[in-house]
Scaffold this active site. Structure first.
Site, mmCIF file in Angstrom:
data_model
loop_
_atom_site.group_PDB
_atom_site.id
_atom_site.type_symbol
_atom_site.label_atom_id
_atom_site.label_comp_id
_atom_site.label_asym_id
_atom_site.label_seq_id
_atom_site.Cartn_x
_atom_site.Cartn_y
_atom_site.Cartn_z
ATOM 1 N N GLY A 12 0.836 -1.211 0.000
ATOM 2 C CA GLY A 12 0.000 0.000 0.000
ATOM 3 C C GLY A 12 0.867 1.255 0.000
ATOM 4 O O GLY A 12 1.868 1.305 0.707
ATOM 5 N N ARG A 73 0.424 -4.624 -5.000
ATOM 6 C CA ARG A 73 0.496 -5.818 -4.144
ATOM 7 C C ARG A 73 0.618 -6.969 -5.130
ATOM 8 O O ARG A 73 -0.388 -7.421 -5.679
ATOM 9 C CB ARG A 73 -0.785 -5.952 -3.311
ATOM 10 N N ASP A 104 4.923 -5.013 5.861
ATOM 11 C CA ASP A 104 5.323 -6.384 6.212
ATOM 12 C C ASP A 104 5.265 -7.352 5.025
ATOM 13 O O ASP A 104 6.162 -8.178 4.863
ATOM 14 C CB ASP A 104 4.529 -6.908 7.420
ATOM 15 N N THR A 127 4.334 2.106 5.664
ATOM 16 C CA THR A 127 2.943 1.654 5.773
ATOM 17 C C THR A 127 2.233 2.575 6.763
ATOM 18 O O THR A 127 2.830 2.963 7.770
ATOM 19 C CB THR A 127 2.827 0.189 6.268
ATOM 20 N N ASP A 129 0.008 1.652 8.703
ATOM 21 C CA ASP A 129 -0.461 0.850 9.845
ATOM 22 C C ASP A 129 0.478 0.871 11.057
ATOM 23 O O ASP A 129 0.054 0.537 12.161
ATOM 24 C CB ASP A 129 -0.677 -0.610 9.423
ATOM 25 N N ASP A 131 2.748 -1.184 11.809
ATOM 26 C CA ASP A 131 2.771 -2.519 12.421
ATOM 27 C C ASP A 131 4.056 -3.288 12.117
ATOM 28 O O ASP A 131 4.013 -4.455 11.745
ATOM 29 C CB ASP A 131 1.532 -3.320 11.971
ATOM 30 N N ARG A 173 -5.232 -3.068 9.089
ATOM 31 C CA ARG A 173 -5.713 -4.412 8.777
ATOM 32 C C ARG A 173 -5.631 -5.342 9.992
ATOM 33 O O ARG A 173 -6.596 -5.998 10.342
ATOM 34 C CB ARG A 173 -4.896 -4.972 7.614
HETATM 35 O O1 F6P Z 1 -1.563 -1.712 4.804
HETATM 36 C C1 F6P Z 1 -2.120 -0.455 4.710
HETATM 37 C C2 F6P Z 1 -3.590 -0.527 4.478
HETATM 38 O O2 F6P Z 1 -4.078 0.768 4.248
HETATM 39 C C3 F6P Z 1 -4.406 -1.214 5.587
HETATM 40 O O3 F6P Z 1 -4.653 -0.362 6.664
HETATM 41 C C4 F6P Z 1 -5.629 -1.626 4.845
HETATM 42 O O4 F6P Z 1 -6.251 -2.730 5.449
HETATM 43 C C5 F6P Z 1 -5.089 -2.006 3.497
HETATM 44 O O5 F6P Z 1 -3.887 -1.289 3.339
HETATM 45 C C6 F6P Z 1 -6.005 -1.706 2.324
HETATM 46 O O6 F6P Z 1 -5.356 -2.115 1.172
HETATM 47 P P1 F6P Z 1 -5.872 -1.877 -0.300
HETATM 48 O O7 F6P Z 1 -5.703 -0.422 -0.617
HETATM 49 O O8 F6P Z 1 -4.990 -2.733 -1.133
HETATM 50 O O9 F6P Z 1 -7.301 -2.282 -0.314
#
Ligand code: F6P
Length: 323
Positions: A12, A73, A104, A127, A129, A131, A173
């Site tokens: 992301g 991704r 991660d 990120t 998050d 995390d 997430r």
């Molecule tokens: O990892 C960052 C994040 O924004 C999370 O908080 C969220 O769950 C996820 O990415 C959403 O990903 P995408 O934009 O691929 O739907």
């Protein structure tokens, strides 16, 4: 001797990635190291899509959200074929090192890639998050929590004017770190995160007590919470407290965009700068982080082992201040 490195952003996007790209490119060029920027993360590595990065390639980007290298991704990178192709690209370019800016999932990918190539990889934690183990703040987290706080402040205007209960869902997430800090900073009345044990009965009991004393009520829910998200929470609360006028707000991807904060830009620059310096100093397969204002290096294997734990002081803080 490091003469040529690869650079990519993966997973992301997060605000501050561009500041980090700029720092990597400028630090490398300053030290006479060429930089190959692969586009769309591991996808670019698989398909050999790249840009040779010049000083000007990173002009005027420090203040911009997103990533100029684009990101993805990559599902293909999770396959044997994809990872072999990516390793082939690394060899084709005669790279002496790679810098990966991501979260991660990206570092788990780096661990797999490192099994097929001999050159060192350094990671910059990117990120929203927050995390990852081995850094106080990941690139994007500070901007994201500021965006969330600004949004909740605005929502509270409506909540107060209408005497409403708002259930606000924020990203994260598997982690409630965005929720925790933004709930404290916005004076939220309740917080639901995966790291804290809670049951709906005690939330309902707490909400019932609010009735007379507060005109606005904000419940912040992390998307990864076991309650099942904001709509589910709102449904349960409404069932037990039908007299409340309730609304749900899911903040979504606005949390990932926007201009990085000052702190973000400085941290991202420090991390990018130190990733290149670390490659030059012989570091290998580690994430660069900042802990207590000091640069730290954490092996990828450890960095990705985020344990669901919150700062006890902050947990107590929100409990007391929202009582
Ligand atoms: O990892 C960052 C994040 O924004 C999370 O908080 C969220 O769950 C996820 O990415 C959403 O990903 P995408 O934009 O691929 O739907």
């Amino acid at each position: 001797m490091i003469k040529k490195i690869g650079l990519l952003t993966s997973g992301g996007d997060s605000p501050g990635m561009n500041a980090c790209i700029r720092a990597v490119v400028r630090t490398a060029l300053y030290n006479k190291i060429k930089v190959i920027g692969f586009t769309r993360g591991y996808e670019g590595l698989i398909d050999n899509n790249f840009i040779e990065m010049k000083r000007e390639s990173v002009s005027g980007i420090i203040q911009r959200g997103g990533t100029i290298l684009k990101t993805a991704r990559s599902e293909r990178f999770k396959t044997k074929e994809g990872i072999f192709k990516a390793a082939g690209t690394v060899k084709k370019h005669n790279l002496d090192g790679i810098v990966i800016i991501g979260g991660d999932g990206s570092f788990k990918g780096a661990i797999e890639l490192s099994k097929l190539i001999k050159i060192p990889i350094m990671g910059c934690a990117g990120t929203i998050d927050n995390d990852l183990v081995g850094t106080d703040f990941t690139i994007g987290y500070d901007t994201a929590i500021n965006t969330v706080v600004e949004a909740i402040d605005k929502i509270r205007d409506t909540a107060e004017s209408h005497d409403r209960v708002f259930v606000i869902e924020v990203m994260g997430r598997d982690a409630g770190l965005i929720a925790l800090r933004s709930a404290i900073a916005s004076g939220a009345e309740a917080l639901l995160v995966p790291e804290m044990k809670h049951d709906m009965d005690s939330l309902i009991a707490k909400i019932k007590k609010w009735r007379s004393s507060k005109s606005s009520k904000i419940i912040v829910v992390a998307e990864g919470d076991e309650s099942g998200g904001a709509y589910k929470v709102a449904e349960i609360v409404k069932k037990h407290c039908p007299e409340f006028d309730m609304r749900v707000s899911i903040l979504g991807h606005i949390q990932r965009g926007g201009n990085p904060t000052c702190m973000e830009r400085v941290n991202a620059s420090m991390v990018g700068f130190n990733a290149v310096k670390a490659l030059m100093a012989g570091h290998k397969n580690e994430m660069v982080g900042i802990v207590n204002k000091q640069i730290t290096y954490t092996p990828f294997e450890k960095a990705v082992k985020h344990i669901q734990k919150l700062n006890k002081d902050l947990e107590e803080l929100i409990e007391v201040l929202s009582s």
